[in-house]
Design a protein around this motif. Structure first.
Motif, mmCIF file in Angstrom:
data_model
loop_
_atom_site.group_PDB
_atom_site.id
_atom_site.type_symbol
_atom_site.label_atom_id
_atom_site.label_comp_id
_atom_site.label_asym_id
_atom_site.label_seq_id
_atom_site.Cartn_x
_atom_site.Cartn_y
_atom_site.Cartn_z
ATOM 1 N N LEU B 51 -17.944 -6.348 -8.224
ATOM 2 C CA LEU B 51 -17.094 -5.494 -8.670
ATOM 3 C C LEU B 51 -15.842 -6.306 -9.584
ATOM 4 C CD1 LEU B 51 -16.895 -3.332 -5.744
ATOM 5 C CD2 LEU B 51 -18.069 -2.950 -7.744
ATOM 6 N N PRO B 52 -14.951 -5.509 -10.287
ATOM 7 C CA PRO B 52 -13.824 -6.043 -10.973
ATOM 8 C C PRO B 52 -12.804 -6.632 -10.009
ATOM 9 C CG PRO B 52 -14.069 -3.732 -11.587
ATOM 10 C CD PRO B 52 -15.252 -4.216 -10.836
ATOM 11 N N ALA B 53 -12.735 -5.920 -8.822
ATOM 12 C CA ALA B 53 -11.989 -6.386 -7.896
ATOM 13 C C ALA B 53 -12.573 -6.149 -6.458
ATOM 14 C CB ALA B 53 -10.375 -6.057 -7.912
ATOM 15 N N ALA B 54 -12.193 -6.875 -5.463
ATOM 16 C CA ALA B 54 -12.936 -6.710 -4.147
ATOM 17 C C ALA B 54 -12.348 -5.369 -3.318
ATOM 18 C CB ALA B 54 -12.680 -7.948 -3.330
ATOM 19 N N ARG B 139 -10.941 1.159 -6.404
ATOM 20 C CA ARG B 139 -9.609 1.252 -5.636
ATOM 21 C C ARG B 139 -9.847 2.476 -4.953
ATOM 22 N NH1 ARG B 139 -5.871 -2.233 -6.489
ATOM 23 N NH2 ARG B 139 -4.476 -0.864 -5.120
ATOM 24 N N ALA B 140 -10.434 3.661 -5.583
ATOM 25 C CA ALA B 140 -10.620 4.723 -4.948
ATOM 26 C C ALA B 140 -11.488 4.659 -3.579
ATOM 27 C CB ALA B 140 -11.189 5.822 -5.760
ATOM 28 N N THR B 141 -12.696 4.004 -3.614
ATOM 29 C CA THR B 141 -13.478 3.626 -2.583
ATOM 30 C C THR B 141 -12.887 2.810 -1.559
ATOM 31 O OG1 THR B 141 -15.288 3.558 -4.140
ATOM 32 C CG2 THR B 141 -15.758 2.737 -2.192
ATOM 33 N N GLY B 142 -11.913 1.892 -1.872
ATOM 34 C CA GLY B 142 -11.330 1.268 -0.856
ATOM 35 C C GLY B 142 -10.126 2.035 -0.037
ATOM 36 N N HIS B 143 -9.752 2.895 -0.876
ATOM 37 C CA HIS B 143 -8.779 3.737 -0.131
ATOM 38 C C HIS B 143 -9.627 4.689 0.889
ATOM 39 C CE1 HIS B 143 -5.619 2.341 -2.678
ATOM 40 N NE2 HIS B 143 -6.139 3.121 -3.601
ATOM 41 N N ARG B 144 -10.533 5.269 0.546
ATOM 42 C CA ARG B 144 -11.697 6.041 1.442
ATOM 43 C C ARG B 144 -11.960 5.366 2.687
ATOM 44 N NH1 ARG B 144 -16.042 9.928 -1.200
ATOM 45 N NH2 ARG B 144 -15.988 10.286 1.263
ATOM 46 N N ILE B 145 -12.148 4.079 2.269
ATOM 47 C CA ILE B 145 -12.662 3.248 3.432
ATOM 48 C C ILE B 145 -11.402 2.658 4.644
ATOM 49 C CG2 ILE B 145 -13.599 1.103 4.260
ATOM 50 C CD1 ILE B 145 -14.801 0.942 1.451
ATOM 51 N N ALA B 146 -10.346 2.740 3.931
ATOM 52 C CA ALA B 146 -9.120 2.633 4.511
ATOM 53 C C ALA B 146 -8.704 3.802 5.582
ATOM 54 C CB ALA B 146 -7.873 2.078 3.589
ATOM 55 N N PHE B 160 -4.337 7.301 2.377
ATOM 56 C CA PHE B 160 -4.450 6.266 1.307
ATOM 57 C C PHE B 160 -5.021 6.888 -0.001
ATOM 58 C CE2 PHE B 160 -4.865 3.906 5.271
ATOM 59 C CZ PHE B 160 -3.569 3.382 5.384
ATOM 60 N N SER B 161 -5.784 7.889 0.245
ATOM 61 C CA SER B 161 -6.274 8.371 -0.978
ATOM 62 C C SER B 161 -5.546 9.600 -1.887
ATOM 63 C CB SER B 161 -7.787 8.923 -0.681
ATOM 64 O OG SER B 161 -8.745 8.012 -0.097
ATOM 65 N N THR B 162 -4.516 9.758 -1.137
ATOM 66 C CA THR B 162 -3.568 10.822 -1.485
ATOM 67 C C THR B 162 -2.707 10.462 -3.116
ATOM 68 O OG1 THR B 162 -1.806 10.085 -0.256
ATOM 69 C CG2 THR B 162 -3.590 12.072 0.440
ATOM 70 N N ARG B 163 -2.172 11.210 -3.524
ATOM 71 C CA ARG B 163 -1.141 10.910 -4.814
ATOM 72 C C ARG B 163 0.168 11.436 -4.458
ATOM 73 N NH1 ARG B 163 -4.400 13.309 -9.803
ATOM 74 N NH2 ARG B 163 -4.596 15.123 -8.272
ATOM 75 N N ILE B 164 1.078 10.675 -5.105
ATOM 76 C CA ILE B 164 2.319 11.060 -5.100
ATOM 77 C C ILE B 164 3.081 11.515 -6.391
ATOM 78 C CG2 ILE B 164 3.016 9.559 -2.962
ATOM 79 C CD1 ILE B 164 4.201 7.742 -4.899
ATOM 80 N N ALA B 165 4.006 12.242 -6.589
ATOM 81 C CA ALA B 165 4.682 12.727 -7.797
ATOM 82 C C ALA B 165 5.978 12.398 -7.844
ATOM 83 C CB ALA B 165 4.354 14.215 -8.021
ATOM 84 N N TYR B 166 6.552 11.952 -8.825
ATOM 85 C CA TYR B 166 8.024 11.647 -9.013
ATOM 86 C C TYR B 166 8.542 11.607 -10.306
ATOM 87 C CZ TYR B 166 5.371 7.350 -9.846
ATOM 88 O OH TYR B 166 4.626 6.330 -10.393
ATOM 89 N N VAL B 167 9.813 11.592 -10.553
ATOM 90 C CA VAL B 167 10.478 11.670 -11.880
ATOM 91 C C VAL B 167 11.065 10.503 -12.112
ATOM 92 C CG1 VAL B 167 11.969 12.780 -13.213
ATOM 93 C CG2 VAL B 167 10.715 14.315 -11.849
ATOM 94 N N ILE B 178 2.524 11.139 -11.919
ATOM 95 C CA ILE B 178 1.470 11.164 -10.626
ATOM 96 C C ILE B 178 0.831 9.667 -10.642
ATOM 97 C CG2 ILE B 178 -0.606 12.322 -9.980
ATOM 98 C CD1 ILE B 178 1.774 14.323 -10.838
ATOM 99 N N ALA B 179 0.888 9.239 -9.242
ATOM 100 C CA ALA B 179 0.372 7.878 -9.107
ATOM 101 C C ALA B 179 -0.390 7.976 -7.766
ATOM 102 C CB ALA B 179 1.555 6.993 -8.850
ATOM 103 N N ASP B 180 -1.180 7.009 -7.443
ATOM 104 C CA ASP B 180 -2.109 6.965 -6.248
ATOM 105 C C ASP B 180 -0.696 6.531 -5.103
ATOM 106 O OD1 ASP B 180 -4.322 7.235 -7.555
ATOM 107 O OD2 ASP B 180 -4.929 5.283 -7.413
ATOM 108 N N ALA B 181 -1.101 6.915 -3.987
ATOM 109 C CA ALA B 181 -0.223 6.557 -2.770
ATOM 110 C C ALA B 181 0.398 5.263 -2.778
ATOM 111 C CB ALA B 181 -0.823 6.977 -1.536
ATOM 112 N N ASP B 182 -0.401 4.339 -3.268
ATOM 113 C CA ASP B 182 -0.070 2.809 -3.306
ATOM 114 C C ASP B 182 0.638 2.469 -4.610
ATOM 115 O OD1 ASP B 182 -2.135 2.782 -4.827
ATOM 116 O OD2 ASP B 182 -3.405 1.206 -3.990
#
Lengths: 182, 425
Positions: B51-54, B139-146, B160-167, B178-182
């Motif tokens: 994978l591109p990243a572990a 990354r999405a898969t890693g979040h689901r495992i976490a 870990f699979s949620t998203r956040i919104a901010y300005v 909108i970004a992933d929670a990380d």
């Protein structure tokens, strides 16, 4: 003039058009929409909003554009935690009330502001109280309710951005805008 | 011909705007951790080098960032899930739990990730799962495992699979992101030269309601994230603000000034059916619906200073909630409706506090001084909020017990108005 209007229309169309163009993305996230405010292209407000007003050379709105006119003063300031019109601003309020009464087709938008301390939404409500105080000052002098809209910008559009008492005082303010300026 | 040119220009403009918008990455720094962290061993997954990243790196950084886990070193060797690992060995090294797994390439550049979680003390399997994905979804898969590990070990759903919104404000430009929670994968939903405030996620995570000042006054919009299309929810004479979704996603509580001062109303998501739900001679604002739909919490200065109140959505049963201090604002009920996060002012400091709704006991959680806009994670463990550090707007997060603390910053920009999205389904 026509040309300028056409350019404005085209620019607005371009910017508005982005809204209906979903951005494709690998990660299937949010689409991008752009709302560049209408200020992107400047147009003289007289011609754009009051058709028919360009007949006479003594347009009442020209007076609003005149920096030497007392009508160019548009801001009213408030004390800390206060929503009462200070006596010193009464002559200015009377001046604008007379102008609105003499020009029934002209509308006014009052934007209230608040300093930056505390909750944004609560500050929005505080800015509204200042805008409402100024609106009441005008309607008490006979200006019809439907000629004025009072709104709030809360702490979002500070004129002064330092965290100092002088700056906060500058931001506890209500501004009067006329047709074509909003 | 003219149309083609216009379309091309339009595409170019939009593409430029989109590419300009893509570079505001949130960096997360952990500034405090839980007292009793669970020691876990997360082995490298067999075959994850393809994978591109572990995937296991994502799992490790998620668990570490939560402040609830200690990572026990497993060495460079990958451990697959197809045989029982030496659990005794990892128990001796201090791990209470161990995750092993593998990545297998399938037809058409797809991958299968299989993993097993073990209790090293009891030498039992806590669960196992297989997920299929494309290479870019590591990354999405890693979040689901976490999320899986987090839930098995703490009893609460992982976020870990949620998203956040901010300005983000950069110069004179505002972007609703909108970004992933990380903080990874930031996307711009709306760019504007006028302010954007009060984003609120629909309960299903598909839409955001917010207040935009692009019409020179505050107007409430709903924005569909998949299509980018939006609609006006409230644009009455005066100011329109503070949207809050009902738990079923059908109505919103909003603040309108059409009948005088800032007052509370509910409105259907399509803008119809406006109903007033409270009346006061002062300011009522910042509504927030409890997840059971029973209450709308809000801020009101009807008693002389801004305090916390609640009212039933049918406008009955109004109650004052906060009684100490002269400035308590922005009430946000926890997902289990047992506590209330809010902003309190004492000695000129604005701090995030939490109130236990049964005992009414208040605990101040933060040591920052300009805190605003608390937003609970959907599992109730963390509270995301905005604050100011070194004159710059940053986001921060604090656990609901005050122990775990994180800081989220964007280079060269002010970040504010965070809203934590719902659990993904």
């Amino acid at each position: 003039m026509r040309k300028l209007l056409a350019v404005t229309a085209l620019a607005s169309a371009l910017l508005a058009g982005c809204g209906s163009t979903p951005m494709s993305s690998d990660q299937a996230g949010a689409s991008v929409e752009d709302r560049n405010a209408t200020s992107t292209v400047q147009t003289p407000p007289v011609q754009t909003v009051t058709p028919g007003a360009d007949g006479g050379s003594l347009s009442p709105l020209a007076e609003l554009q005149n920096p030497d006119s007392p009508l160019s003063r548009r801001s009213v300031y408030f004390d800390f935690d206060s929503f009462v019109l200070r006596q010193e601003f009464q002559p200015l309020v009377e001046l604008h009330a007379r102008f609105l009464l003499a020009n029934a087709s002209v509308r006014m938008l009052i934007q209230g502001n608040a300093d930056e301390r505390g909750s944004r939404e609560y500050n929005l409500a505080l800015g509204q109280k200042r805008a409402d105080a100024l609106r009441r000052g005008l309607t008490l002098l006979g200006v019809p309710e439907d000629q004025i809209e009072s709104v709030s910008l809360g702490e979002e559009k500070p004129r002064c951005i330092d965290s100092s008492e002088d700056c906060w005082a500058e931001n506890r303010r209500a501004d009067m805008l006329y047709s074509g300026e909003f | 011909m003219k149309h083609t040119l216009l379309a091309k220009t339009l595409f170019l403009v939009c593409w430029l705007l989109a590419s300009l918008a893509a570079h505001a990455q949130l960096a997360i720094e952990i500034t405090g951790a839980g007292a009793n962290r669970i020691p876990v061993a997360i082995a490298r997954f067999a075959g994850e080098n393809a994978l591109p990243a572990a995937v296991s790196d994502v799992v490790r950084s998620d668990l570490l960032r939560s402040g609830l886990f200690n990572l026990i070193e497993t060495g460079p060797q990958a451990i697959g899930e197809d045989s029982l690992p030496d659990l005794t060995n990892f128990r001796i090294r201090g791990a209470d739990a161990m995750l092993v797994g593998s990545v297998t390439e399938l037809e058409g550049k797809r991958f299968e990730v299989r993993f097993r979680l073990f209790d090293t003390q009891r030498q039992t399997e806590l669960g196992a799962l297989a997920l299929r994905m494309s290479a870019t979804q590591h990354r999405a898969t890693g979040h689901r495992i976490a999320d899986f590990v987090y839930e098995k070990l703490t009893g609460l759903p992982g976020v870990f699979s949620t998203r956040i919104a901010y300005v983000v404000k950069t110069g004179k430009r505002y972007r609703l992101q909108i970004a992933d929670a990380d903080g990874e994968n930031p996307q711009t939903a709306l760019a504007s030269l006028e302010p954007i405030i009060s984003p609120a996620w629909s309960p299903d995570g598909s839409k955001l309601a917010y207040v935009s000042f692009e019409a020179k006054k505050p107007v409430v919009y709903i924005h569909s994230l998949a299509t980018g299309l939006r609609s006006v929810v409230a644009n009455f004479k005066g100011s329109n603000s503070a949207p809050a979704w009902s738990p079923d996603g059908e109505r919103l509580a909003v603040v309108l000034t059409k009948d005088g001062q800032s007052q509370l109303y509910t409105v259907n998501a399509d803008g119809s059916g406006v109903r007033r739900i409270a009346s006061s001679s002062g300011i009522d604002t910042e509504p927030s619906w409890s997840s059971d739909g029973q209450w709308i919490y809000f801020t009101s200065d009807r008693g002389g200073s801004p305090q916390l109140y609640r009212v039933a959505p049918d406008a009955s049963n109004l109650q004052r909630i906060s009684f100490s201090g002269s400035y308590n604002v922005t009430p946000r009920p926890s997902p289990d409706n047992r506590s209330l996060a809010f902003v309190t002012r004492s000695d000129g400091r604005f701090q995030i506090a939490v109130m236990d709704l049964a005992s009414r006991q208040v605990t101040i959680l933060t040591d920052t001084e300009r805190d605003e806009s608390p937003s609970f994670a959907p599992n109730g463990r963390m509270i995301l909020y905005a604050t100011e550090i070194g004159g710059r707007g940053v986001l921060a997060a604090v656990s609901s017990d005050g122990r775990v603390k994180q800081k989220l910053t964007v280079q060269e920009a002010d970040v504010r108005e965070p809203a934590w999205g719902p659990l993904s389904r």
